[in-house]
Design a protein around this motif. Structure first.
Motif, mmCIF file in Angstrom:
data_model
loop_
_atom_site.group_PDB
_atom_site.id
_atom_site.type_symbol
_atom_site.label_atom_id
_atom_site.label_comp_id
_atom_site.label_asym_id
_atom_site.label_seq_id
_atom_site.Cartn_x
_atom_site.Cartn_y
_atom_site.Cartn_z
ATOM 1 N N ASP A 184 -15.838 -40.952 -7.228
ATOM 2 C CA ASP A 184 -17.033 -41.302 -6.377
ATOM 3 C C ASP A 184 -18.232 -41.683 -7.384
ATOM 4 O O ASP A 184 -19.160 -40.929 -7.405
ATOM 5 N N LEU A 194 -22.026 -41.586 -5.859
ATOM 6 C CA LEU A 194 -22.488 -40.066 -5.639
ATOM 7 C C LEU A 194 -22.818 -40.023 -4.270
ATOM 8 O O LEU A 194 -24.070 -39.905 -3.741
ATOM 9 N N THR A 204 -20.114 -35.442 -2.751
ATOM 10 C CA THR A 204 -20.136 -35.135 -4.097
ATOM 11 C C THR A 204 -21.259 -34.738 -4.750
ATOM 12 O O THR A 204 -21.408 -34.058 -5.632
ATOM 13 N N ARG A 205 -22.552 -35.356 -4.504
ATOM 14 C CA ARG A 205 -23.713 -35.089 -4.806
ATOM 15 C C ARG A 205 -24.058 -33.549 -4.831
ATOM 16 O O ARG A 205 -24.343 -32.967 -5.497
ATOM 17 N N LEU A 220 -21.860 -31.632 -7.076
ATOM 18 C CA LEU A 220 -22.592 -31.646 -8.477
ATOM 19 C C LEU A 220 -23.625 -30.909 -8.833
ATOM 20 O O LEU A 220 -24.093 -30.310 -9.702
ATOM 21 N N MET A 275 -15.726 -35.439 -12.500
ATOM 22 C CA MET A 275 -17.016 -35.113 -13.103
ATOM 23 C C MET A 275 -17.093 -34.811 -14.615
ATOM 24 O O MET A 275 -17.962 -35.268 -15.367
#
Length: 325
Positions: free
Chosen positions: A172, A175, A179-180, A183, A318
């Motif tokens: 991704d 992002l 996903t963000r 993260l 990541m």
């Protein structure tokens, strides 16, 4: 051999779908604003009639994934241009080109509205909301895009609508919000959380679900493509197991999170910096909605795998990309 166009083919889900189709021996073309790898690609906007016409020339099927997928923009009009107007442009191009099937990718946010309870509830494809019910400009634009597809079906186009939940897995690069969020938890950038309900669909399974909708979806129908419904606490516990990193322990009441979302979003309009807690996202999180994919299982023969293997895949990616700091 089926010849498919994937709009948004350079995006997270689009790249996985293109790869899956090619692995099946099919011919694929991609349309995206970003530069595209391979010989058969069109770089351009779905809102540009000329780019749309070039992209659909000779194809049998359109998978329409392109759009503005963030929950905030300094210019809210971008959502309508990319998501609603872009869909209308692609529908018109597909109809003129004689495309045999149009698979439209919508969003789970179109199923969660202002009147959704702040207590656990479940939605399926029978949930029908109006643009005024939507919790922000992104879901409103996606719902209007759905309405455009439904009108195109009435006008004679063979189209189906898929409603993915939150895609999860490796790759991704843009992002997207799920996903963000993960993260930010791993980086320690989010010190507190809202106790909400989440639904993740492994991105590889989502690609297979899109193909199943092409092959077995009924014209004019909507299909939720989702996986497990999990609590935020379940996600945080899984993140600790996968990464060995501590996750937030402070749970914010919804009204406190909403006030913080108002302040963060207002500050972002002044600075141009994307908010960590977009107001649309906070409003959605405040409605603990579960999603049922039983219709997709029954009619498409499709089910998603578990979210933890997809979370491990996302974490590995990541880490390999150096995103964890």
């Amino acid at each position: 051999m089926t010849f498919s166009l994937v709009t948004g083919g350079a995006g997270f889900v689009g790249r996985r779908l293109v790869r899956t189709l090619k692995d099946r021996g099919e011919r694929v073309r991609a349309l995206d604003l970003a530069p595209l790898e391979g010989e058969d690609g069109v770089q351009g906007s779905v809102a540009d009639p000329d780019a749309a016409a070039r992209a659909v020339e000779g194809v049998d099927v359109v998978f329409h994934l392109a759009g503005h997928a963030q929950l905030w923009s300094r210019d809210p009009g971008l959502f309508d241009k990319a998501n609603r107007a872009g869909t209308e442009t692609m529908l018109a191009a597909a109809k003129r080109a004689g495309v045999k099937r149009f698979v439209h990718c919508s969003s789970l946010t179109t199923l969660v509205g202002r009147r959704a309870p702040r207590a656990p509830s479940t939605v399926d494809e029978t949930t029908r909301l109006e643009p005024a019910d939507m919790l922000g400009p992104y879901p409103r634009s996606k719902l209007r895009a759905e309405r455009a597809v439904e009108q195109a079906v009435i006008d004679g186009l063979d189209a189906v609508i898929v409603i993915p939940t939150e895609p999860l897995g490796a790759g991704d690069k843009s992002l997207t919000p799920p996903t963000r969020m993960i993260l930010d938890f791993l980086r320690g950038a989010t010190p507190a959380y809202i106790d909400c309900t989440l639904n993740f669909v492994p991105v590889g399974d989502l690609a297979e679900g899109l193909i199943a909708a092409r092959e077995r979806g009924r014209r004019g129908e909507r299909y939720i493509l989702g996986g497990e419904n999990v609590s935020m606490q379940t996600l945080l516990d899984a993140l600790e197991r996968v990464s060995g990193k501590p996750t937030p322990k402070t749970k914010l009441p919804y009204q406190v999170a909403l006030a913080a979302g108002f302040v963060d979003t207002a500050f972002s309009y002044a600075t141009g910096r994307s908010p960590k807690a977009p107001l649309t996202g906070v409003r959605l999180a405040g409605r603990p909605v579960s999603f049922s994919s039983e219709k997709a299982a029954r009619e498409l023969g499709w089910r998603a795998g578990g979210f933890e293997p997809a979370l491990e895949e996302a974490y590995g990616w990541m880490k390999a990309e150096g995103l964890l700091g």
